[in-house]
Write an enzyme that holds these catalytic residues in place. Structure first.
Site, PDB file in Angstrom:
ATOM      1  N   LYS A   1       0.843  -1.318  -0.086  1.00 15.86           N
ATOM      2  CA  LYS A   1      -0.118  -0.037   0.014  1.00 15.86           C
ATOM      3  C   LYS A   1       0.716   1.202   0.049  1.00 15.86           C
ATOM      4  O   LYS A   1       1.548   1.520   0.895  1.00 15.86           O
ATOM      5  CB  LYS A   1      -1.004  -0.029   1.266  1.00 15.86           C
ATOM      6  CG  LYS A   1      -1.724   1.244   1.337  1.00 15.86           C
ATOM      7  CD  LYS A   1      -2.051   1.827   2.448  1.00 15.86           C
ATOM      8  CE  LYS A   1      -2.192   3.169   2.701  1.00 15.86           C
ATOM      9  NZ  LYS A   1      -2.085   4.197   1.808  1.00 15.86           N
TER      10      LYS A   1
ATOM     11  N   GLY B   1       6.389   5.850   8.304  1.00 21.40           N
ATOM     12  CA  GLY B   1       5.606   7.078   8.340  1.00 21.40           C
ATOM     13  C   GLY B   1       5.694   7.510   9.591  1.00 21.40           C
ATOM     14  O   GLY B   1       6.687   7.477  10.535  1.00 21.40           O
ATOM     15  N   SER B   2       4.527   8.237  10.209  1.00 17.22           N
ATOM     16  CA  SER B   2       4.121   8.977  11.485  1.00 17.22           C
ATOM     17  C   SER B   2       4.274   8.110  12.625  1.00 17.22           C
ATOM     18  O   SER B   2       4.030   6.808  12.577  1.00 17.22           O
ATOM     19  CB  SER B   2       3.238   9.903  11.397  1.00 17.22           C
ATOM     20  OG  SER B   2       2.150   8.920  11.731  1.00 17.22           O
TER      21      SER B   2
ATOM     22  N   GLY C   1       2.350   4.505  13.119  1.00 17.20           N
ATOM     23  CA  GLY C   1       3.170   3.334  13.225  1.00 17.20           C
ATOM     24  C   GLY C   1       2.942   2.631  14.617  1.00 17.20           C
ATOM     25  O   GLY C   1       2.838   1.525  14.716  1.00 17.20           O
TER      26      GLY C   1
ATOM     27  N   GLU D   1       9.647   2.485  10.662  1.00 19.41           N
ATOM     28  CA  GLU D   1      10.616   3.394  10.877  1.00 19.41           C
ATOM     29  C   GLU D   1       9.718   4.807  10.699  1.00 19.41           C
ATOM     30  O   GLU D   1       9.161   5.108   9.647  1.00 19.41           O
ATOM     31  CB  GLU D   1      11.439   3.231   9.355  1.00 19.41           C
ATOM     32  CG  GLU D   1      12.655   3.843   9.345  1.00 19.41           C
ATOM     33  CD  GLU D   1      12.457   5.396   8.859  1.00 19.41           C
ATOM     34  OE1 GLU D   1      12.575   6.125   9.931  1.00 19.41           O
ATOM     35  OE2 GLU D   1      12.428   5.691   7.886  1.00 19.41           O
TER      36      GLU D   1
ATOM     37  N   CYS E   1      12.739  12.049   6.943  1.00 17.80           N
ATOM     38  CA  CYS E   1      12.663  11.782   8.314  1.00 17.80           C
ATOM     39  C   CYS E   1      14.079  12.051   8.995  1.00 17.80           C
ATOM     40  O   CYS E   1      14.158  12.177  10.360  1.00 17.80           O
ATOM     41  CB  CYS E   1      12.239  10.333   8.830  1.00 17.80           C
ATOM     42  SG  CYS E   1      12.701   9.203   7.775  1.00 17.80           S
TER      43      CYS E   1
ATOM     44  N   GLN F   1      -0.012  18.965   4.916  1.00 18.35           N
ATOM     45  CA  GLN F   1       1.418  19.032   5.113  1.00 18.35           C
ATOM     46  C   GLN F   1       1.595  20.334   5.625  1.00 18.35           C
ATOM     47  O   GLN F   1       2.056  20.904   6.509  1.00 18.35           O
ATOM     48  CB  GLN F   1       1.992  18.436   3.865  1.00 18.35           C
ATOM     49  CG  GLN F   1       3.543  18.288   4.101  1.00 18.35           C
ATOM     50  CD  GLN F   1       3.817  17.582   5.375  1.00 18.35           C
ATOM     51  OE1 GLN F   1       2.921  16.755   5.684  1.00 18.35           O
ATOM     52  NE2 GLN F   1       5.079  17.818   6.004  1.00 18.35           N
TER      53      GLN F   1
ATOM     54  N   GLU G   1       8.064  16.850  16.009  1.00 16.89           N
ATOM     55  CA  GLU G   1       8.455  16.396  14.304  1.00 16.89           C
ATOM     56  C   GLU G   1       7.525  17.451  13.490  1.00 16.89           C
ATOM     57  O   GLU G   1       6.322  17.357  13.580  1.00 16.89           O
ATOM     58  CB  GLU G   1       8.401  15.182  13.989  1.00 16.89           C
ATOM     59  CG  GLU G   1       8.964  14.912  12.437  1.00 16.89           C
ATOM     60  CD  GLU G   1       8.942  13.447  12.169  1.00 16.89           C
ATOM     61  OE1 GLU G   1       7.948  12.870  12.143  1.00 16.89           O
ATOM     62  OE2 GLU G   1       9.858  13.276  11.468  1.00 16.89           O
TER      63      GLU G   1
HETATM   64  C1  UN1 Z   1      13.295   9.256   4.631  1.00 20.07           C
HETATM   65  O1  UN1 Z   1      13.137  10.358   4.918  1.00 20.07           O
HETATM   66  O2  UN1 Z   1      12.528   8.394   5.048  1.00 20.07           O
HETATM   67  O3  UN1 Z   1      19.268   9.559   4.384  1.00 20.07           O
HETATM   68  C2  UN1 Z   1      14.395   8.608   4.072  1.00 20.07           C
HETATM   69  C3  UN1 Z   1      18.515  10.082   3.871  1.00 20.07           C
HETATM   70  C4  UN1 Z   1      17.961   9.291   2.633  1.00 20.07           C
HETATM   71  C5  UN1 Z   1      16.633   8.622   2.993  1.00 20.07           C
HETATM   72  C6  UN1 Z   1      15.659   9.306   3.766  1.00 20.07           C
HETATM   73  N1  UN1 Z   1      18.720   8.619   1.776  1.00 20.07           N
HETATM   74  O4  UN1 Z   1      18.241  11.363   4.040  1.00 20.07           O
END
Ligand code: UN1
Length: 491
Positions: free
Chosen positions: A173, A226-227, A231, A248, A282, A329, A382
């Site tokens: 998904k 995701g958030s 999660g 993650e 992230c 966003q 965040e």
């Molecule tokens: C993400 O923001 O979910 O290290 C991944 C980094 C990228 C991957 C980010 N290679 O900023």
């Protein structure tokens, strides 16, 4: 207008409900395509297809499975310019980064295809004569993948690649903000030779599609990016069913700059870390923790470089910062700008939505810097946008204390020429990733990626650890003595 279906058992099909949704450019508001809106019934069909395909796929030799990933990587390399533009049109990151997203997917598929000829287990002596011990890796079965919109090629490949090479079948998904990238990725994998039923994609809302994936009894593992809020929901539901879960999630990544650092290097680092991808990684730098001795110099340098950033059409190669990805966003980021102002943080640059031509049609937020006190909400939560909080500290010890005093622990960075403090930071920063003299973003695919504390649950994507999330380890004992031998029993 192109209309896309769900991908189930090698066919593009409409959703059971017949409902559709659309994706729009965050730059111009133009509708890019429409997509089938799946729900529980569609997930059920996708699981049935994955179930039917699983034994044949598992029996297909791993090096052959890997060849399909390599073909997909070559198709993506050949089409890199066009795919980069697609990422930029649908997600809004600037074109160099759109192509970077695709490159990261290519790099990772090439890397993980190597697992087709490894998938190593262990061999070890037995405590008994004429007995052999080893481990082998086996697929988990059917896995559910739920991916975000910020890296619409790279992050799905981080999950699809190891899941496929290890012999799992998939229900996927993608994020509802970037379904066109997802459809294109699935088309590429199909063209590369993936048999029907091995990869099934259901587009649609998290509340229905995501939850149905997480709760389906035949899906034995779920990988989610995701958030934290989503999660946590995935984890709670899936763990009640004793599923394997890889998470993650968020970050509040600090860049520390000590008084002996190369300041112009540190300015360029934070500029890329905080405002690259409009702060929507992230791994984005959202806190700049400055030693008091260099605070004024560094901040001045940073403000003038930030004001010189060109904000606008992300397809224009001269643009530094594009739009943020969609109305929700933008609203969230603007809410945090108000929170920062209300909390008494000192707004030194940016702080508003951009209006007028060409900004009115899209979602553009100025790169923003606040001088903040540690503890304010903007220093702890965040934001996932181009917003940086700058915090003054007296020394290394206070810098690390502030850096660690958040619920997240994904990436971290320290700029210093002091080798002792650099090594101490590697020990002491609570994060899955630490950079020395480099920004918090830009992890390379052949190293593990993931975080500590509320960023994750201990899994690491990419790198040598990528296949751990998608394999079961079977321990095997082979007794060729022709007698009954008893372990642990005195004879
Ligand atoms: C993400 O923001 O979910 O290290 C991944 C980094 C990228 C991957 C980010 N290679 O900023």
């Amino acid at each position: 207008m192109k209309a896309y279906g769900l991908y189930i058992d090698g066919q593009w099909v409409p959703s059971a409900s017949g409902r559709t949704f659309e994706t729009k450019s965050p730059t111009t508001g133009e509708v890019l395509a429409t997509f089938a809106e799946g729900d529980r019934t569609d997930v059920q069909k996708a699981v049935e297809a994955a179930y039917k395909a699983r034994l044949k796929w598992r029996a297909f030799p791993a090096p052959k499975r890997a060849e399909i990933l390599l073909s997909a990587a070559s198709i993506m390399s050949r089409r890199k310019q066009e795919l980069g533009r697609l990422v930029t049109r649908e997600m809004g990151k600037v074109i160099s980064e759109g192509k970077g997203d695709v490159q990261e997917a290519i790099d990772f598929l090439q890397y993980i295809a190597g697992e087709g000829r490894r998938l190593f287990g262990e061999t070890t002596p037995s405590e008994l004569p004429r007995k052999f011990c080893m481990t082998v890796r086996q697929p988990i079965g059917i896995v559910g993948l739920i991916t975000p919109w910020n890296f619409p090629f790279a992050v799905p490949c981080w999950k699809l690649g190891p899941a496929l090479v290890s012999g799992n079948t998939i229900v996927y998904k993608p994020a509802s903000l970037t379904p066109l990238c997802a459809v294109t990725l699935v088309e590429i994998l199909a063209e590369a030779g993936l048999p029907p039923g091995v990869l099934n994609m259901v587009t649609g809302p998290s509340a229905r599609v995501g939850t149905s994936i997480v709760e389906h009894p035949h899906i034995k593992a779920v990988s989610f990016t995701g958030s934290v809020a989503s999660g946590r929901d995935v984890y709670t539901r899936a763990s009640a069913l004793l599923k394997r879960v890889g998470l993650e999630m968020g970050g509040k990544n600090p860049q520390i700059v000590l008084d002996d650092a190369d300041l112009s290097l540190a300015v360029e680092g934070v500029l890329f870390g905080a405002f690259g991808t409009a702060g929507q990684r992230c791994t984005a730098t959202s806190r700049l923790i400055l030693h008091e001795k260099i605070y004024d110099d560094m901040l001045q340098g940073l403000i003038s470089r930030t004001r010189s950033l060109k904000i606008g059409d992300p397809l224009d190669p001269l643009t530094d910062v594009g739009p943020v990805c969609g109305r929700d966003q933008e609203e969230k980021i603007l809410r945090y700008l108000s929170i920062g102002k209300e909390e008494g943080a000192n707004l030194v640059t940016g702080g508003s939505k951009l209006t007028g031509d060409p900004y009115d049609k899209g979602f553009f937020v100025e790169p923003t810097i606040f001088e903040a006190c540690h503890g304010m909400r903007i220093t702890k939560e965040e934001i996932f946008g181009p917003v940086l909080s700058v915090i003054k500290v007296r020394d290394y010890e206070e810098a690390v204390r502030v850096a660690n005093d958040v619920e997240y622990g994904l990436s971290s960075s320290i700029y210093t020429r002091n080798i002792e403090l650099a090594f101490r930071a590697i020990d002491e920063l609570e994060a899955g990733i630490t950079y020395i003299n480099a920004p918090t973003i830009g992890a390379e695919v052949h190293l593990p990626f993931g975080g500590v504390k509320n960023t994750g649950n201990g899994t690491r994507e990419a790198g040598s650890t990528a296949i751990d999330e998608f394999t079961e380890i079977k321990t095997v004992f082979i007794d060729y003595s022709g007698t009954l031998q008893k372990a642990q029993i005195d004879e």
